[in-house]
Write a protein that holds these residues in place. Structure first.
Motif, PDB file in Angstrom:
ATOM      1  N   GLU A  33       0.817  -1.215   0.000  1.00  0.00           N
ATOM      2  CA  GLU A  33       0.000   0.000   0.000  1.00  0.00           C
ATOM      3  C   GLU A  33       0.852   1.268   0.000  1.00  0.00           C
ATOM      4  O   GLU A  33       0.339   2.364   0.124  1.00  0.00           O
ATOM      5  CB  GLU A  33      -0.926   0.025   1.211  1.00  0.00           C
ATOM      6  N   LEU A  34       2.155   1.123  -0.144  1.00  0.00           N
ATOM      7  CA  LEU A  34       3.058   2.258  -0.042  1.00  0.00           C
ATOM      8  C   LEU A  34       3.066   3.141  -1.286  1.00  0.00           C
ATOM      9  O   LEU A  34       3.004   4.359  -1.191  1.00  0.00           O
ATOM     10  CB  LEU A  34       4.475   1.758   0.251  1.00  0.00           C
ATOM     11  N   SER A  35       3.124   2.532  -2.470  1.00  0.00           N
ATOM     12  CA  SER A  35       3.283   3.325  -3.689  1.00  0.00           C
ATOM     13  C   SER A  35       2.837   2.536  -4.911  1.00  0.00           C
ATOM     14  O   SER A  35       2.805   1.303  -4.895  1.00  0.00           O
ATOM     15  CB  SER A  35       4.765   3.707  -3.853  1.00  0.00           C
ATOM     16  N   TRP A  36       2.556   3.276  -5.970  1.00  0.00           N
ATOM     17  CA  TRP A  36       2.275   2.646  -7.262  1.00  0.00           C
ATOM     18  C   TRP A  36       3.571   2.102  -7.862  1.00  0.00           C
ATOM     19  O   TRP A  36       3.550   1.176  -8.645  1.00  0.00           O
ATOM     20  CB  TRP A  36       1.653   3.653  -8.238  1.00  0.00           C
ATOM     21  N   ARG A  37       4.694   2.697  -7.472  1.00  0.00           N
ATOM     22  CA  ARG A  37       5.999   2.235  -7.966  1.00  0.00           C
ATOM     23  C   ARG A  37       6.394   0.944  -7.264  1.00  0.00           C
ATOM     24  O   ARG A  37       6.102   0.756  -6.090  1.00  0.00           O
ATOM     25  CB  ARG A  37       7.089   3.287  -7.709  1.00  0.00           C
ATOM     26  N   ARG A  38       7.069   0.083  -7.978  1.00  0.00           N
ATOM     27  CA  ARG A  38       7.588  -1.158  -7.402  1.00  0.00           C
ATOM     28  C   ARG A  38       9.014  -0.897  -6.915  1.00  0.00           C
ATOM     29  O   ARG A  38       9.829  -0.361  -7.656  1.00  0.00           O
ATOM     30  CB  ARG A  38       7.611  -2.289  -8.443  1.00  0.00           C
ATOM     31  N   VAL A  39       9.286  -1.274  -5.681  1.00  0.00           N
ATOM     32  CA  VAL A  39      10.608  -1.068  -5.106  1.00  0.00           C
ATOM     33  C   VAL A  39      11.030  -2.324  -4.346  1.00  0.00           C
ATOM     34  O   VAL A  39      10.196  -3.135  -3.948  1.00  0.00           O
ATOM     35  CB  VAL A  39      10.641   0.154  -4.159  1.00  0.00           C
TER      36      VAL A  39
END
Length: 184
Positions: A33-39
């Motif tokens: 749920e942190l970001s749309w980006r994958r990290v």
């Protein structure tokens, strides 16, 4: 929405001290749920001491508030999604057709950070008629009108039903049967 300060990490989750509870780490952002980006790790997006804002999802088993910062990451998209009401009728353009459903760019929407449209039509919501693949019902570039089932800021998506605006063949058959019975 709630705001707070990042105090650390627990695996892929971000641990947050919420503004209204400054003495304890009472918030958590699950990694998904942190970001749309994958990290690889949440520290690529935020660091200890950084301020964050998230949409409240609920609470975990220890009473910590669960937040979605992804839901607040793209303000124009969030604003657009919050302005769409369940049951409203929207029009848009089919952007892609897949075996799992159809993406639609709804008129007036902000660009989605991941998908090629915020509107999404699941297979059962395409048509009352039988079909083998969604491409038999719609094609990219086609204009469609659908009823809003739900607008979800966490998914960044508007679930649509094209079928809801079509006449139910079961209802038509019942009316024909009723009419024929009166004639006899």
């Amino acid at each position: 929405m709630r705001s707070g300060t990042v105090v650390g990490f627990d695996g892929d989750d971000v641990v947050v001290r919420l503004d209204d509870d400054p003495d304890v780490a009472s918030g958590r952002v699950p990694g998904y749920e942190l970001s749309w980006r994958r990290v690889e790790h949440p520290s690529e997006i935020c660091g200890t001491g950084q301020r964050i804002t998230g949409e409240v999802m609920g609470a975990d088993g220890q009473g910590r508030v669960l937040l979605s910062t992804k839901a607040c990451e793209d303000e124009p998209l969030r604003h657009f999604l919050l302005g769409i009401e369940r049951g409203s009728v929207v029009t848009g353009t089919v952007t892609s057709v897949h075996a799992f459903g159809v993406f639609v760019r709804i008129d007036g929407e902000s660009p989605h950070p991941v998908h090629d449209g915020t509107g999404f039509v699941r297979i059962p919501e395409l048509s009352w008629s039988y079909f083998g693949h969604p491409a038999e019902v719609v094609r990219p570039g086609q204009r469609v009108t659908g009823e809003v089932l739900v607008a979800d800021t966490r998914q960044g998506q508007v679930s649509l039903s094209l079928k809801a605006l079509q006449e139910d063949p079961g209802t038509v058959s019942a009316r024909v049967w009723e009419t024929q019975c009166r004639v006899w």
